[in-house]
Design a protein around this motif. Structure first.
Motif, PDB file in Angstrom:
ATOM      1  N   PHE A  59      11.667  -1.360  -4.406  1.00  0.00           N
ATOM      2  CA  PHE A  59      10.365  -1.665  -5.343  1.00  0.00           C
ATOM      3  C   PHE A  59      10.708  -2.481  -6.405  1.00  0.00           C
ATOM      4  O   PHE A  59       9.681  -2.760  -7.077  1.00  0.00           O
ATOM      5  CB  PHE A  59       9.894  -0.216  -5.592  1.00  0.00           C
ATOM      6  N   GLU A  96       9.657  -8.084  -0.153  1.00  0.00           N
ATOM      7  CA  GLU A  96       8.623  -8.592  -1.578  1.00  0.00           C
ATOM      8  C   GLU A  96       7.308  -8.879  -1.099  1.00  0.00           C
ATOM      9  O   GLU A  96       6.399  -8.353  -2.011  1.00  0.00           O
ATOM     10  CB  GLU A  96       9.620  -9.762  -2.028  1.00  0.00           C
ATOM     11  N   ILE A 113       5.436  -5.537  -0.282  1.00  0.00           N
ATOM     12  CA  ILE A 113       5.132  -4.503  -1.494  1.00  0.00           C
ATOM     13  C   ILE A 113       4.322  -5.267  -2.440  1.00  0.00           C
ATOM     14  O   ILE A 113       3.543  -4.683  -3.030  1.00  0.00           O
ATOM     15  CB  ILE A 113       6.358  -4.021  -1.965  1.00  0.00           C
ATOM     16  N   THR A 114       4.226  -6.446  -2.729  1.00  0.00           N
ATOM     17  CA  THR A 114       3.386  -7.056  -3.654  1.00  0.00           C
ATOM     18  C   THR A 114       1.945  -7.534  -3.173  1.00  0.00           C
ATOM     19  O   THR A 114       1.194  -8.005  -3.727  1.00  0.00           O
ATOM     20  CB  THR A 114       4.122  -8.518  -4.334  1.00  0.00           C
ATOM     21  N   GLY A 115       1.767  -7.337  -1.871  1.00  0.00           N
ATOM     22  CA  GLY A 115       0.584  -7.473  -1.248  1.00  0.00           C
ATOM     23  C   GLY A 115       0.213  -8.840  -0.886  1.00  0.00           C
ATOM     24  O   GLY A 115      -0.772  -9.403  -0.996  1.00  0.00           O
ATOM     25  N   ARG A 116       1.349  -9.824  -0.853  1.00  0.00           N
ATOM     26  CA  ARG A 116       1.145 -11.047  -0.743  1.00  0.00           C
ATOM     27  C   ARG A 116       1.470 -11.613   0.896  1.00  0.00           C
ATOM     28  O   ARG A 116       1.993 -12.433   1.087  1.00  0.00           O
ATOM     29  CB  ARG A 116       1.840 -11.865  -1.412  1.00  0.00           C
ATOM     30  N   PHE A 117       0.799 -10.641   1.724  1.00  0.00           N
ATOM     31  CA  PHE A 117       1.215 -10.750   3.113  1.00  0.00           C
ATOM     32  C   PHE A 117       0.097 -11.538   3.376  1.00  0.00           C
ATOM     33  O   PHE A 117      -1.078 -11.316   3.465  1.00  0.00           O
ATOM     34  CB  PHE A 117       1.019  -9.198   3.793  1.00  0.00           C
ATOM     35  N   ARG A 174      -4.668 -11.457  -2.856  1.00  0.00           N
ATOM     36  CA  ARG A 174      -4.385 -10.866  -4.441  1.00  0.00           C
ATOM     37  C   ARG A 174      -4.688 -12.108  -5.201  1.00  0.00           C
ATOM     38  O   ARG A 174      -4.026 -12.412  -5.824  1.00  0.00           O
ATOM     39  CB  ARG A 174      -3.024 -10.541  -4.582  1.00  0.00           C
ATOM     40  N   ASP A 178       6.063  -9.123  -9.354  1.00  0.00           N
ATOM     41  CA  ASP A 178       4.948  -9.160 -10.140  1.00  0.00           C
ATOM     42  C   ASP A 178       5.145  -8.237 -11.431  1.00  0.00           C
ATOM     43  O   ASP A 178       4.778  -8.406 -12.413  1.00  0.00           O
ATOM     44  CB  ASP A 178       3.848  -8.616  -9.306  1.00  0.00           C
TER      45      ASP A 178
END
Lengths: 261, 217
Positions: free
Chosen positions: A244, A253, A256-260, B3, B77
């Motif tokens: 994380f 990465e 987990i950072t929601g950039r899929f 995002r 981030d």
């Protein structure tokens, strides 16, 4: 920053595990060590096979028709998929709690005593029920109403009752399939606190969609992802702190950072 | 790409940092210029600019804290936000040092300097160069450039020692110069600290890129 990555005793060793539902390959050649008295989180997008993998640990996939397993899961020096093994015995050692609380339409007491009964337990039931309810941090809330129907409990209490039901038969390993996704934040904190206490005595594997939850409760995190053929693979497994903060793989990465995309 | 709103918010933090960088750079240049030109008005302007920097800093801190609370950032981030907070703090402190130089200039007052300024403007130039490079490294997450910034820091240290020695000589020869000489030593010290802060930003950049906190020698 140094991330501690000490190796604990291995409780479950997964070796080249592939799972098929009929012709569909759901998981491909997963290999991982689940360490004793540690919390291992399985994360990944929906459909990546993490619940399938979780169900492999106590042969719950046997209950689905046309399921085929290749590879091994070694527990106590034995491959749990070898022919001689009784899956019911495996499930008494490796218990499971599901996403939605699913108590039986019975009293609180009978829910906890259920597993003991079907396993032919002949000791003191009252003691065992109390122990399991204390372990699941529910005792104080239900000790005066053990004969009430389990459905009279709140969702969070029902989930802890399901934990007590799993704990009553003294398993070694507890599998948790998104145990808090149907709970409010307060009930969630209680379950998470419980996980922290229980890991002293049990090996825990948890599937969760909540990244922060995985980060809070687990020691090791495994990230699974399905490719274009929709077949799930293990992308990366490491100390939770590493996954994380500075994951090794770009896919991890991105997820987990929601950039899929 | 998902995002988008979060990415936009991260970009906004970055824009604030760049605004503050420009302001602080001007503060450093103007503070030394006000000293060289004996320009009290310019010193006062530098002091006023510090309030602006503080406001940007407060604003950025609030936004960053809310982003952490609302977006629960992870991995890169999270490091981005943490680094933003560190860098704005370094810039703000650099601004304080420039403000300090302006205040010292007001204390020296409208008298002639005891010596022509040579090394102090060089220190200022080198500090500005360091600042520009470390901010460029930070903006582009350029570890190599970040590491190179620190070599210039040694040159600034050498200059500071030279300024101090020279001023000590002057004080010994002419004790009546002690007051102003001491003030000029403070100014050299402030410039040296500004350069140190650039080194910190270079280290923050390495943290941003690698997740490793490490001090550059």
């Amino acid at each position: 920053m140094t991330i501690e990555n000490k190796i604990n005793k291995v409780s479950l060793k997964v070796k080249d595990l592939s799972v098929y539902y009929g012709a569909f390959k759901a998981l491909e050649e997963i290999s991982m060590d689940i360490e004793e008295n540690q919390v291992t989180a399985l994360i990944g997008p929906s459909g990546c096979g993490k619940s399938t993998l979780l169900r492999c640990f106590n042969r719950m996939n046997d209950l689905f028709p046309n399921t085929k397993i290749e590879g091994q899961i070694i527990y106590d020096d034995i491959d749990i998929y070898s022919q001689a093994i009784d899956p019911v015995l495996i499930r008494s050692k490796i218990g499971m709690v599901f996403q939605k609380p699913n108590p039986f339409p019975k009293s609180i007491y009978d829910n906890v005593a259920f597993g003991l009964k079907i396993n032919g337990f002949v000791g003191n039931y009252d003691e065992e029920v109390e122990r399991a309810l204390i372990q699941s941090a529910l005792w104080e809330e239900v000790k005066d109403r053990l004969n009430d129907n389990a459905f009279s409990l709140s969702g969070g209490q029902q989930q802890r009752l399901c934990m007590a039901r799993a704990l009553a038969i003294r398993p070694d390993v507890i599998l948790l399939d998104e145990p808090t996704s149907a709970l409010d934040p307060i009930a969630t904190v209680k379950i998470e606190d419980l996980i922290n206490v229980l890991k002293k005595d049990y090996t825990i594997i948890i599937v969760t969609h909540n990244m922060q939850q995985a980060a809070r409760v687990s020691d090791k995190t495994a990230f699974l992802l399905s490719g274009e053929n929709r077949c799930g693979k293990l992308i990366e497994m490491d100390a939770t702190e590493k996954i994380f903060t500075t994951p090794f793989k770009k896919e991890t990465e991105d997820y987990i950072t929601g950039r899929f995309s | 790409m998902p995002r988008e709103e979060f990415d936009k918010a991260l970009d906004e933090l970055q824009e604030t940092i760049e605004k503050v960088q420009k302001l602080v750079e001007k503060m450093i240049i103007d503070s030394v210029k006000s000293l060289e030109n004996r320009d009290m008005d310019l010193s006062n302007k530098v002091i006023e600019m510090d309030d602006e920097v503080d406001k940007y800093r407060d604003d950025l801190e609030q936004k960053a804290i809310f982003l952490i609370a609302s977006e629960q950032p992870l991995a890169t981030d999270l490091r981005k936000i943490i680094t933003t907070l560190r860098v704005i703090m370094e810039l703000e402190r650099m601004g304080d040092y420039a403000e300090g130089i302006a205040k010292i200039n007001l204390r020296i007052g409208e008298t002639e300097l005891i010596k022509p300024l040579i090394d102090i403007p060089s220190m200022s130039k080198k500090s500005i160069e360091m600042m520009r490079n470390c901010m460029k490294a930070y903006k582009n997450t350029d570890v190599k450039l970040a590491e190179s910034v620190c070599r210039v820091d040694d040159e600034v240290d050498v200059l500071k020692d030279r300024v101090i020695n020279e001023l000590l000589q002057i004080m010994m020869k002419d004790p009546s110069s002690s007051r102003q000489a001491t003030y000029l030593i403070f100014i050299a010290h402030n410039l040296e600290r500004i350069a140190d802060r650039s080194t910190n930003i270079a280290e923050d950049t390495i943290f941003l890129a690698t997740g490793k906190s490490r001090s550059i020698d």
